[in-house]
Every structure is written in C-alpha cells, then in structure tokens.
Scaffold this motif. Sequence first.
Motif, mmCIF file in Angstrom:
data_model
loop_
_atom_site.group_PDB
_atom_site.id
_atom_site.type_symbol
_atom_site.label_atom_id
_atom_site.label_comp_id
_atom_site.label_asym_id
_atom_site.label_seq_id
_atom_site.Cartn_x
_atom_site.Cartn_y
_atom_site.Cartn_z
ATOM 1 N N MET A 167 44.302 39.221 41.623
ATOM 2 C CA MET A 167 43.060 38.518 41.993
ATOM 3 C C MET A 167 42.702 38.808 43.449
ATOM 4 O O MET A 167 41.538 39.046 43.790
ATOM 5 C CB MET A 167 43.248 37.008 41.773
ATOM 6 N N THR A 168 43.713 38.809 44.333
ATOM 7 C CA THR A 168 43.468 39.088 45.751
ATOM 8 C C THR A 168 42.943 40.518 45.918
ATOM 9 O O THR A 168 42.021 40.773 46.698
ATOM 10 C CB THR A 168 44.770 38.892 46.554
ATOM 11 N N LYS A 169 43.531 41.442 45.153
ATOM 12 C CA LYS A 169 43.077 42.838 45.216
ATOM 13 C C LYS A 169 41.593 42.939 44.835
ATOM 14 O O LYS A 169 40.803 43.602 45.501
ATOM 15 C CB LYS A 169 43.928 43.669 44.243
ATOM 16 N N LEU A 170 41.210 42.245 43.785
ATOM 17 C CA LEU A 170 39.807 42.267 43.358
ATOM 18 C C LEU A 170 38.907 41.630 44.423
ATOM 19 O O LEU A 170 37.883 42.189 44.814
ATOM 20 C CB LEU A 170 39.657 41.525 42.017
ATOM 21 N N LEU A 171 39.317 40.445 44.897
ATOM 22 C CA LEU A 171 38.445 39.711 45.823
ATOM 23 C C LEU A 171 38.288 40.450 47.147
ATOM 24 O O LEU A 171 37.215 40.439 47.757
ATOM 25 C CB LEU A 171 38.985 38.291 46.045
ATOM 26 N N THR A 172 39.351 41.128 47.615
ATOM 27 C CA THR A 172 39.253 41.820 48.918
ATOM 28 C C THR A 172 38.389 43.091 48.818
ATOM 29 O O THR A 172 38.071 43.696 49.816
ATOM 30 C CB THR A 172 40.637 42.154 49.506
ATOM 31 N N LYS A 173 38.024 43.483 47.604
ATOM 32 C CA LYS A 173 37.031 44.571 47.475
ATOM 33 C C LYS A 173 35.629 44.062 47.827
ATOM 34 O O LYS A 173 34.712 44.833 48.054
ATOM 35 C CB LYS A 173 36.993 45.119 46.031
ATOM 36 N N HIS A 174 35.457 42.733 47.801
ATOM 37 C CA HIS A 174 34.121 42.153 47.989
ATOM 38 C C HIS A 174 34.020 41.223 49.205
ATOM 39 O O HIS A 174 32.937 41.015 49.723
ATOM 40 C CB HIS A 174 33.710 41.371 46.733
ATOM 41 N N TYR A 175 35.158 40.636 49.585
ATOM 42 C CA TYR A 175 35.163 39.678 50.704
ATOM 43 C C TYR A 175 36.067 40.222 51.803
ATOM 44 O O TYR A 175 37.036 40.951 51.512
ATOM 45 C CB TYR A 175 35.732 38.320 50.253
#
Length: 259
Positions: A185-193
């Motif tokens: 989830m962190t990997k996904l979110l850090t692509k956007h935030y």
Amino acid sequence: KGALTIVGCGLHPGQMTLETQSIIENSQKVLVVAPNALSIHHIQQLNKNVENLGRFYEGDVTRLETYRLMTARMVELVKQGYSICTVFYGHPGIFVLSTHQAFEILRNQGYEVKMLPGISADACLFSDLNIDPSTTGCQSYEATQFLLTQRSFDTSAALILWQIGLVGEHTLKVQSPGEYGLSAMTKLLTKHYPANHQVCLYEAPTLPGFAPRMDWLELTQLPQAEVKSISTLFIPACTDLIFAIERLTWLNLAEEDLS
Ligand code: SAM
C-alpha cells in the motif's frame, strides 16, 4: 408475516438513535453484531430476545462464509414469520455484506425490509479530525480493493481507506494485514503522494468517554505502524484544486468570479 429492520448502534452505546432504540424494543427477535460487550449488554437491556451473530466468526471459516451464515439466519427467521431487527455496529449498510444481501433476498420475496442509518466510523472521523469532506471532496475505498484494482483517484481530494488493518489479507480468515499488505500500500501511495505526506491512523473509541486514536505519521512509516481490525487510514489531499476552465465558460464564468 415476517419483516426485517436493519439498524446500526453506532460505535458505542451512546451513539444509538432514539428511532433505533425503539425498533430494538419492539422487535420479536434481535440479531446483533456489536463491537463490544457493553453494546451487547445495552441491547439486551432493551430486548430480552437477543441472539449474537458474532458466533459465526468462530472456527476456521472465511469472512465470506461468516457473512453468508449471517444472511441465512436473518432470512430464515423472517420466513418463519418473525418480525426481527438486526443490529450492526456503526451504520448497518456501510461495509456490511450480509445486511445488503438479506435486504435484497427478502425484498425480492415480498417481505417488508427497511434499513436505518447509524453513526459510522467515517462520521466519527470527520468529527474527531475536524474534517469537512466538502472542503476538498473525499474518496472512500476498501483498502485491499483499492490496492489491487485499477483506479484513477484524485490527490486533490481526501482519501479514506477502510480495513487498512486487513490490507492484502487474501485468505479472509485472519484479522491482521497480509505479510506484504502495508508495504505494498505504501509503495502504491508514494507513487502519488510525497513520501513525507502526513497520514492519520484513526480509531474511534468503542466506549463512551474514551479518546480516539489519531496517530499522524509520514507515509513511509506506514509499513511499521501498528494497525488493528478497527483502524481506518485518512490521507489528506496533497495537491491544489484546479479549475476546469472550459467548464467555467459553460456558465459564462471566469476564475476571478469564484474566488
Ligand atoms: N459498519 C461499520 C461502520 O459503519 O463504521 C464499518 C464496518 S467495516 C466491516 C470495518 C471497518 O470499519 C474497519 O476496518 C475500519 O476501517 C472501520 N472501523 C470500524 N470501527 C472503527 C473504529 N472504531 N474506528 C475507526 N474505524 C473503524
């Protein structure tokens, strides 16, 4: 003829509405899934014929099987002619599969079915975090579904991820995140935030008078954070709202007219 009313008791006994209380008092049987013993005790004081559906979580069963058994029990009692109510915690139609299933099955068979709103986790979150969802707009997703499906979501709106404490838990048998869930989830979110974007792990109190958990942390700290089955992740917007200039012209407006 049997009938079903689906109600929510909020997250703690102080959050039950008067309408819900009256439905519980006047039902022939009351089926309950409540977050704590105090809520169950409160409901038992309102009606002696209480049956705890929490028993269907016991044993080596998947959550889907549990929900199926809950649905089946509601349908069975209504078909036997009972006028029952089912009490789920929070709002009984938010992230609750079995109430929607029972609603549809019984309504299609001509029974009277009604669902009343209850105070949900996001209602508590908006109060405790002092957030108005209208400020930026607010998106709401189940964490594992958000992680594993294609999404065009909006970083100029807030984001609520429900069931973060179960993220990536694919067996549907365990009440904790999958081994790689929080890091994925962190990997996904850090692509956007931004990696240091402040996000909040939120837990509303399940007893009156207690304080909520509101742990603000940097996004990159999420994989190490302690999450529970009742945790909700709140992610504020990280980008500004941008006017859709062409649509302003549809209203014969310019940006200056709206500031
Ligand atoms: N029907 C519930 C409601 O209206 O709030 C939601 C039930 S859903 C199966 C469970 C999820 O709701 C949790 O994983 C969490 O995201 C959220 N939730 C439940 N209890 C909570 C609490 N005390 N504080 C914050 N979030 C909670």
